[in-house]
Design a protein around this motif. Sequence first.
Motif, PDB file in Angstrom:
ATOM      1  N   LEU A 132       0.772  -1.116   0.093  1.00 60.35           N
ATOM      2  CA  LEU A 132       0.089   0.026  -0.154  1.00 60.35           C
ATOM      3  C   LEU A 132       0.971   1.173   0.092  1.00 60.35           C
ATOM      4  O   LEU A 132       0.396   2.311   0.210  1.00 60.35           O
ATOM      5  CB  LEU A 132      -0.901  -0.061   1.184  1.00 60.35           C
ATOM      6  N   ARG A 159      -3.464  -4.673  -5.773  1.00 56.54           N
ATOM      7  CA  ARG A 159      -3.960  -3.579  -6.219  1.00 56.54           C
ATOM      8  C   ARG A 159      -2.975  -2.706  -6.878  1.00 56.54           C
ATOM      9  O   ARG A 159      -1.732  -2.536  -6.561  1.00 56.54           O
ATOM     10  CB  ARG A 159      -4.445  -2.625  -5.261  1.00 56.54           C
ATOM     11  N   PHE A 190      -3.917   0.534  -8.469  1.00 55.70           N
ATOM     12  CA  PHE A 190      -4.394   1.818  -8.538  1.00 55.70           C
ATOM     13  C   PHE A 190      -3.231   2.953  -8.638  1.00 55.70           C
ATOM     14  O   PHE A 190      -2.203   2.499  -8.374  1.00 55.70           O
ATOM     15  CB  PHE A 190      -5.327   2.443  -7.318  1.00 55.70           C
ATOM     16  N   VAL A 191      -3.725   4.172  -8.915  1.00 52.50           N
ATOM     17  CA  VAL A 191      -2.700   5.327  -9.178  1.00 52.50           C
ATOM     18  C   VAL A 191      -1.971   5.583  -7.958  1.00 52.50           C
ATOM     19  O   VAL A 191      -2.743   5.680  -6.960  1.00 52.50           O
ATOM     20  CB  VAL A 191      -3.254   6.605  -9.680  1.00 52.50           C
ATOM     21  N   GLY A 192      -0.625   5.358  -7.625  1.00 55.14           N
ATOM     22  CA  GLY A 192      -0.094   5.990  -6.352  1.00 55.14           C
ATOM     23  C   GLY A 192      -0.189   4.663  -5.276  1.00 55.14           C
ATOM     24  O   GLY A 192       0.282   4.893  -4.316  1.00 55.14           O
ATOM     25  N   ARG A 193      -0.740   3.492  -5.637  1.00 56.46           N
ATOM     26  CA  ARG A 193      -0.837   2.481  -4.751  1.00 56.46           C
ATOM     27  C   ARG A 193       0.462   2.110  -3.913  1.00 56.46           C
ATOM     28  O   ARG A 193       0.477   1.848  -2.741  1.00 56.46           O
ATOM     29  CB  ARG A 193      -1.406   1.242  -5.252  1.00 56.46           C
ATOM     30  N   GLY A 242       3.237   3.961  -3.945  1.00 53.09           N
ATOM     31  CA  GLY A 242       4.142   5.115  -3.577  1.00 53.09           C
ATOM     32  C   GLY A 242       3.746   6.360  -4.757  1.00 53.09           C
ATOM     33  O   GLY A 242       2.436   6.931  -4.681  1.00 53.09           O
TER      34      GLY A 242
END
Lengths: 167, 420
Positions: free
Chosen positions: B364, B383, B385-388, B390
């Motif tokens: 995360l 996951r 997702f965008v930025g998940r 870092g």
Amino acid sequence: MTTQGRVWVFGDNIDTDGIIPARYLTTFDAKELGAHCMEDVDPEFSSKVKPGDVLVAGKNFGCGSSREHAVLAIKGAGIAAVLAESFARIFFRNAINTGLLVLEADGVRGVFDTGDTVRVDVKSGTIVNETKGRSLTAKPVPAFIQEILDAGGLMEYAKKKLQTDAR
Amino acid sequence: MGMTITEKILAAHSGNKQVRPDDLIMAKVDFVMGNDVTAPLAISQLKKYGLGGVFDLSRVALVPSHFSPPKDIKAANNVRVLREFAKEKGIVNFFELGAAGIEHALLPEQGLVLPGDLVIGADSHTCTYGALGAFSTGVGSTDLAYAIAMGEVWLKVPPSLKFCYEGKRQPYVYGKDLILYTIGHVGVDGALYCAMEFVGGVIESMSIQERLTMCNMAIEAGGKSGIISPDATTEAFVKPRAKRPYSFYASDEDAEYERIYEFCVDGIEPQVALPNLPSNACPISEVGEVKIDQAFLGSCTNGCLEDLEIGAKVIKGKRVHSDVRLIVIPATPTIYKDAMEKGILKTFLEAGAVVSTPTCGPCLGGYMGVLGDGEKAVSSSNRNFVGRMGSPKSEVYLANPAVVAASAVAGKIVHPDDVQ
């Protein structure tokens, strides 16, 4: 109850990492979280949003993690309500349990542009775009969920239930 | 009219003979879990509303996992909240460092979540325990607080979707690939609010670990829960570790499903979910040239002994590419010890990987391997997702442990056969 505010439109599948990135999860102070609301989706969002504004989104809003911090961040940013075509279920529960106004309405995203003014009549579920003069109706809230909302959230509901049981 | 396994468990826990999809019920919980991100808020809610009781001191688990060992002062204080609450109330299952790991590997391993249970956890991947034949779902902190005090949870009975897998799997195709393929097929909201029931010959032949991986990612299709009917494999896993009695449920022949999906797995390749949604599943032969900066083998999805073994087998005798950091994280202390005794950790270290203490950390973007601007990672987690993991400018590709290990060697995303 009626709420009126300026609209911010977002797309489908806005995830909880987008609403509040994990790097801020060591706090649950709503104000602190609100300052980073939507940061990775729109870095300037928290400086542009004003108390009473309303989020309008597409499908599956709040997907991803169970972090209630996502609801806190939205509340902390001063947002009064979230209207979406559909919600991810844990986000929806968290909103109901803590009293953030969330309404599901088919096609709601297509009716609004960012900057429009929305008026929401909570009891009837009527959503009006006052800028464009268009309106639609939200899906009705089930009676049991309304009971939680009327109690003022799940913890108030628990307190009431314990008092009733004690009698 | 028959019921699905999910409906039977929910009926049994709500005092009903029968439940139907969309019924709203108040159900008794068998087990409740919170972690160092979600439980501090729940505990503060309990204090704020003056709810002092705990429904059952042996059926609540508090697991520091996300930022533990603490990454900073705030994280350390959050673990302190859990520790002090557990001590004050007498909660048995507080996992102190040394015993703590990623909750979704830890609770099944310790025999705390069992077939036929109704489990809620304040973590979205709580759906993992469905692999043992339990109804198990993720909730938020307020639901957790309510359940700790009251021993119950409000639920809408979910419609069930049946996913049937038949055929013969290709080499290097695991539960992870089948669930990525499935999410790619139905989309990230394809199972919204539904119970995903996994059936068929392929599921029956799977180890518990693979089943846990499949149910773990039900949430990535929007699912409320994932579930697999318990069988002899389940019994063999559960029996030596169960801390209390358990029951097996199975769906009736005439149970009703909202939709039924049938997959022949013969042609399914190892899958890679491209950025930025788990539903962007793609056969590995079509991924193209993707150079990576980091490879991560761990998480609640693929951080168990079997996953580490698969990765170690691929990487044995080879070197991690000079442009890649390979981070390996056993999900629990027991897995860590077993991996050490089997020589798995040595294999990784000799290949140039780093082996870290049990934590959710990098999955995360918490710590222990955060991505910088423009970096790409292949990850065995759940996951992308965008930025998940870092920077919002980084990218995550999800894959199985063999692909992660092979890609770490090649410096780009490859099929494990390409490094043999």
